[in-house]
Design a protein around this motif. Structure first.
Motif, PDB file in Angstrom:
ATOM      1  N   SER A   1       0.831  -1.217   0.000  1.00 36.17           N
ATOM      2  CA  SER A   1       0.000   0.000   0.000  1.00 36.17           C
ATOM      3  C   SER A   1       0.857   1.254   0.000  1.00 36.17           C
ATOM      4  O   SER A   1       0.500   2.261  -0.631  1.00 36.17           O
ATOM      5  CB  SER A   1      -0.942   0.001   1.204  1.00 36.17           C
ATOM      6  OG  SER A   1      -0.259   0.302   2.410  1.00 36.17           O
TER       7      SER A   1
ATOM      8  N   SER B   1       0.664   3.908  -2.983  1.00 35.07           N
ATOM      9  CA  SER B   1       0.299   5.288  -2.659  1.00 35.07           C
ATOM     10  C   SER B   1       1.294   6.265  -3.258  1.00 35.07           C
ATOM     11  O   SER B   1       0.903   7.300  -3.821  1.00 35.07           O
ATOM     12  CB  SER B   1       0.230   5.447  -1.148  1.00 35.07           C
ATOM     13  OG  SER B   1      -0.098   6.770  -0.795  1.00 35.07           O
TER      14      SER B   1
ATOM     15  N   ASP C   1      -1.412   5.050  -7.210  1.00 33.05           N
ATOM     16  CA  ASP C   1      -2.396   4.000  -7.465  1.00 33.05           C
ATOM     17  C   ASP C   1      -3.300   3.892  -6.236  1.00 33.05           C
ATOM     18  O   ASP C   1      -3.122   3.027  -5.373  1.00 33.05           O
ATOM     19  CB  ASP C   1      -1.672   2.674  -7.744  1.00 33.05           C
ATOM     20  CG  ASP C   1      -2.608   1.565  -8.185  1.00 33.05           C
ATOM     21  OD1 ASP C   1      -3.826   1.692  -7.970  1.00 33.05           O
ATOM     22  OD2 ASP C   1      -2.116   0.543  -8.705  1.00 33.05           O
ATOM     23  N   THR C   2      -4.287   4.751  -6.184  1.00 31.86           N
ATOM     24  CA  THR C   2      -5.109   4.896  -4.983  1.00 31.86           C
ATOM     25  C   THR C   2      -5.888   3.634  -4.659  1.00 31.86           C
ATOM     26  O   THR C   2      -5.983   3.237  -3.486  1.00 31.86           O
ATOM     27  CB  THR C   2      -6.081   6.071  -5.157  1.00 31.86           C
ATOM     28  OG1 THR C   2      -5.329   7.240  -5.503  1.00 31.86           O
ATOM     29  CG2 THR C   2      -6.847   6.332  -3.870  1.00 31.86           C
ATOM     30  N   ASP C   3      -6.458   2.978  -5.662  1.00 30.24           N
ATOM     31  CA  ASP C   3      -7.271   1.789  -5.413  1.00 30.24           C
ATOM     32  C   ASP C   3      -6.435   0.661  -4.817  1.00 30.24           C
ATOM     33  O   ASP C   3      -6.843   0.007  -3.848  1.00 30.24           O
ATOM     34  CB  ASP C   3      -7.931   1.317  -6.709  1.00 30.24           C
ATOM     35  CG  ASP C   3      -9.011   2.278  -7.197  1.00 30.24           C
ATOM     36  OD1 ASP C   3      -9.478   3.099  -6.376  1.00 30.24           O
ATOM     37  OD2 ASP C   3      -9.363   2.214  -8.387  1.00 30.24           O
ATOM     38  N   THR C   4      -5.259   0.436  -5.389  1.00 22.86           N
ATOM     39  CA  THR C   4      -4.380  -0.615  -4.858  1.00 22.86           C
ATOM     40  C   THR C   4      -3.933  -0.268  -3.456  1.00 22.86           C
ATOM     41  O   THR C   4      -3.908  -1.121  -2.565  1.00 22.86           O
ATOM     42  CB  THR C   4      -3.163  -0.802  -5.780  1.00 22.86           C
ATOM     43  OG1 THR C   4      -3.608  -1.192  -7.079  1.00 22.86           O
ATOM     44  CG2 THR C   4      -2.215  -1.871  -5.235  1.00 22.86           C
TER      45      THR C   4
ATOM     46  N   LEU D   1      -5.462   1.540  -1.207  1.00 24.89           N
ATOM     47  CA  LEU D   1      -6.572   1.381  -0.263  1.00 24.89           C
ATOM     48  C   LEU D   1      -6.854  -0.089   0.014  1.00 24.89           C
ATOM     49  O   LEU D   1      -7.083  -0.492   1.165  1.00 24.89           O
ATOM     50  CB  LEU D   1      -7.816   2.065  -0.832  1.00 24.89           C
ATOM     51  CG  LEU D   1      -9.046   2.097   0.082  1.00 24.89           C
ATOM     52  CD1 LEU D   1      -8.749   2.881   1.358  1.00 24.89           C
ATOM     53  CD2 LEU D   1     -10.232   2.716  -0.657  1.00 24.89           C
ATOM     54  N   HIS D   2      -6.817  -0.909  -1.032  1.00 27.91           N
ATOM     55  CA  HIS D   2      -7.095  -2.344  -0.874  1.00 27.91           C
ATOM     56  C   HIS D   2      -6.085  -2.996   0.063  1.00 27.91           C
ATOM     57  O   HIS D   2      -6.475  -3.717   0.995  1.00 27.91           O
ATOM     58  CB  HIS D   2      -7.058  -3.014  -2.247  1.00 27.91           C
ATOM     59  CG  HIS D   2      -7.129  -4.515  -2.183  1.00 27.91           C
ATOM     60  ND1 HIS D   2      -8.287  -5.196  -1.857  1.00 27.91           N
ATOM     61  CD2 HIS D   2      -6.178  -5.462  -2.388  1.00 27.91           C
ATOM     62  CE1 HIS D   2      -8.045  -6.495  -1.866  1.00 27.91           C
ATOM     63  NE2 HIS D   2      -6.769  -6.688  -2.186  1.00 27.91           N
TER      64      HIS D   2
END
Length: 713
Positions: free
Chosen positions: A438, A442, A446-449, A451-452
């Motif tokens: 993460s 960040s 790559d916000t989605d990755t 956050l996941h």
């Protein structure tokens, strides 16, 4: 620190059942491709050197990163005089006087009492020089070649050969090539070509006073070994020595220690030496100077850097954060090499020796990558690294050596089930790796990755038992494995029990404290950790492993500083705003269980990791969570330290008054301003300045704001 003051026998008095470091007395250049050490008992397996032995069997050219890994591509050179009853190390070995010998990072010098023969070996990156001064007739050199070998006498001054021996490798014919050039001619009648297995080959030179042997080595080819030697044939032994000493000086002068206690100063530099041995260089330079290396999977030569002999489960905690401060150029090159390992194997490395050995839980190179990312080291590599990290977190390898174990089950249940060996440590290490993913995502936007994986980093909560406040193994139906004993080593835990393994939530201690029900209960658990006997039970292994013995040998409760999982434990009091609990504990650990002797470590000094713990702790801060960009405050050991940073700036650390009774940090100022946080940022340290620790003999408890506590999700 003068390089001649370092004795490489530091931490070398060991046996399989008890470790005082499990070090070998390595002479080489920093991060060298080869190391050299006297062999005192080849019959003793991986423990082929002990400082109390009086027997010298020759100089071993070695690539052994740990006795638990074994050696590879090794051979032994023993100068001797006269005829041998049999060509063997046993029949040629000699007594020697350890106290009259030189064990130095830059050279080893030994007098063989049997022959009154003075020998010295000086290393280079890809070779070295052996000098033997004979006092009797019939000068000789015995080559011990354990494994399959080929040997050719090219002419009266040149021998070439290759050998195949390894503890583990993807290539069954993985070969090590060498060429030897003799100043005095070899005595023979016709050119000799020989091949065989496990032989000792005697070479004779007649009645000479001195023989000088220069050698080149290669993992690539005979031609590359010759090229490596050709670049040094013009050198005299004193040139080799000057170059080796200069290379060591470049690193050992990165940190200047000034202290009234010279014994502690010596201990510091002996540890600093250890941090520059591994990982080892596994690339060479072809004729035009470009880096090339041997790919053991494809069994072909490829361009680029490569490094080997490193277990990231150990080293991510201390070694690479240290490089980020004082050896960033080398760190950058290593990262490129680790990415090459991924490109060639399909997975990021876990334990390289020479290639992937698949040992220990987790994929903790993720922390090395993320630590570099948050410190803006090799940002150009981070997109490829993120792809590699995500693959390791999501794709189960067909080979158990590569990637995560139990990947599919971890993604299904949120934890690694108890059916997997050391499932608790796997789960916790995957959570931390997910946090590292993460962090890199960040930084790359790559916000989605990001956050996941930040959410997945909290999976440790699935195996936390609020009743016992331990991390426990779970079945696939969600129930904890029973019966449970907190002192039981092994099984669900790696080289420890629930006591050592339940606090490995480096990225989210705030969340762990919440799981406890608050700071008071967490504090009580930490106190219980320390204020109890170093008890253990052996059910998980069925016998007592050396790590158990080492914890029991010192009276620090369950705080098994003898092994890597415990390195961060003393610093956890900072996360509840109670640094005064940590400071005397740290000072006692540094002064009671570390020294500069052959028994100088409380347990295995794995690839610089334990040495790195001592270095950071003695400076007064420690990277509890590499990849957070922070270092948690401890207590400095020395009067004054100057760190020459990779930025070209300097960081000066002072401690005063600094005596045995000052066991608490009373106040800290950074560049003249009061520093009230319980951490330093990497950005602040790398820009240099002065940190002044004012020490005291009684604690001064304070109340800290949330912002003054170390990083936590």
């Amino acid at each position: 620190m003068n390089i001649t003051e370092i004795d490489t026998r530091h931490g070398t008095d060991n046996q399989a059942s008890f470790s005082n470091g499990n070090c070998l007395p390595y002479t080489g250049v920093p991060f060298g491709m080869n190391y050299f050490a006297p062999q005192t008992n080849g019959e003793n397996g991986s423990w082929w050197f002990n400082p109390r032995d009086r027997t010298f069997q020759g100089f071993r050219l070695t690539h052994q990163p740990s006795p638990w890994m074994g050696d590879f591509s090794y051979l032994v050179l023993l100068p001797f005089n006269g005829a041998l009853k049999e060509p063997s190390l046993f029949h040629a070995q000699s007594s020697y006087r350890p106290d009259e010998s030189v064990f130095n990072p830059s050279y080893v010098e030994i007098t063989e009492q049997r022959y009154q023969l003075k020998t010295r070996i000086i290393p280079s990156m890809y070779g070295g020089v052996l000098t033997a001064r004979y006092t009797h007739k019939e000068a000789g050199l015995l080559l011990s070649l354990p494994g399959q070998y080929q040997l050719t006498i090219e002419d009266e001054q040149t021998i070439s050969g290759s050998i195949i021996n390894y503890a583990g490798c993807e290539d069954p014919t993985f070969s090590f090539y060498f060429t030897l050039h003799f100043k005095q001619p070899i005595r023979f009648d016709t050119p000799v070509k020989k091949k065989g297995e496990n032989d000792c080959i005697p070479l004779y030179f007649g009645d000479i006073d001195e023989q000088v042997v220069q050698f080149g080595t290669s993992f690539i080819s005979h031609e590359q070994a010759v090229l490596n030697l050709s670049r040094e044939l013009h050198l005299q032994p004193e040139d080799y020595l000057e170059q080796s000493q200069q290379l060591w000086s470049n690193y050992l002068t990165k940190i200047d220690i000034r202290d009234k206690n010279q014994h502690r100063r010596s201990t510091f530099y002996h540890n600093l030496y250890r941090t520059f041995l591994f990982p080892q260089t596994f690339y060479e330079k072809e004729a035009s100077g470009q880096a090339i290396h041997y790919d053991t999977l494809a069994k072909k030569v490829r361009p680029g850097y490569l490094y080997t002999n490193n277990g990231f489960w150990d080293t991510y905690k201390t070694v690479y954060p240290l490089y980020s401060l004082i050896a960033q150029d080398k760190y950058e090159e290593m990262l490129e090499g680790f990415l090459n390992s991924y490109r060639e194997s399909g997975y990021l490395p876990k334990w390289l020796s020479p290639d992937e050995r698949g040992l220990m839980p987790g994929t903790l190179i993720d922390a090395v990558i993320a630590d570099a990312a948050v410190k803006n080291i090799r940002p150009d590599l981070m997109p490829d690294f993120l792809t590699a990290m995500v693959k390791g977190a999501t794709v189960q390898s067909a080979s158990a050596n590569y990637g995560r174990q139990g990947t599919t089950d971890y993604l299904t249940y949120g934890y690694v089930p108890a059916s997997y060996h050391e499932s608790v440590n796997h789960t916790l290490d995957y959570c931390y790796s997910d946090f590292c993913i993460s962090q890199v995502a960040s930084i790359l936007g790559d916000t989605d990755t990001a956050l996941h994986y930040r959410q997945q980093a909290k999976n440790y909560q699935h195996i936390f038992d609020p009743e016992t406040c331990f991390m426990r193994a779970k079945q696939t139906d969600g129930t904890f494995t029973t019966p449970f004993t907190s002192h039981r080593w092994g099984g669900d835990y790696a080289e420890g029990s629930a006591w050592q393994s339940s606090f490995a939530v480096y990225h989210d201690f705030k969340g762990l404290i919440t799981s406890y029900g608050g700071q008071e209960r967490f504090q009580e658990k930490l106190i219980d950790l320390c204020n109890q006997p170093p008890a253990f039970t052996v059910e998980g292994y069925g016998f007592e492993i050396h790590e158990m013995s080492e914890m029991a040998a010192i009276e620090f409760g369950q705080l098994a500083i003898s092994n890597q999982p415990s390195f961060h434990l003393p610093y956890l009091f900072n996360y509840i705003g109670k640094p005064e609990y940590a400071q005397p504990l740290l000072k006692q650990l540094m002064t009671q269980v570390f020294d500069d002797s052959a028994t100088g470590y409380p347990g295995d000094e794995d690839n610089g990791s334990m040495a790195g713990w001592y270095i950071f702790s003695s400076l007064g801060f420690y990277p509890v969570c590499p990849s957070s960009g922070e270092y948690v405050v401890g207590i400095p050991l020395f009067d004054e330290v100057t760190i020459h940073l990779s930025t070209g700036k300097t960081l000066t650390i002072t401690a005063s008054p600094n005596h045995e009774q000052q066991q608490f940090v009373d106040q800290i100022s950074f560049n003249g301003s009061l520093h009230e946080s319980l951490f330093f940022t990497h950005e602040a340290l790398i820009n240099g300045g002065t940190i002044d620790f004012h020490l005291g003999i009684v604690p001064r408890p304070k109340t800290y704001t949330k912002k003054q506590l170390p990083f936590s999700l």
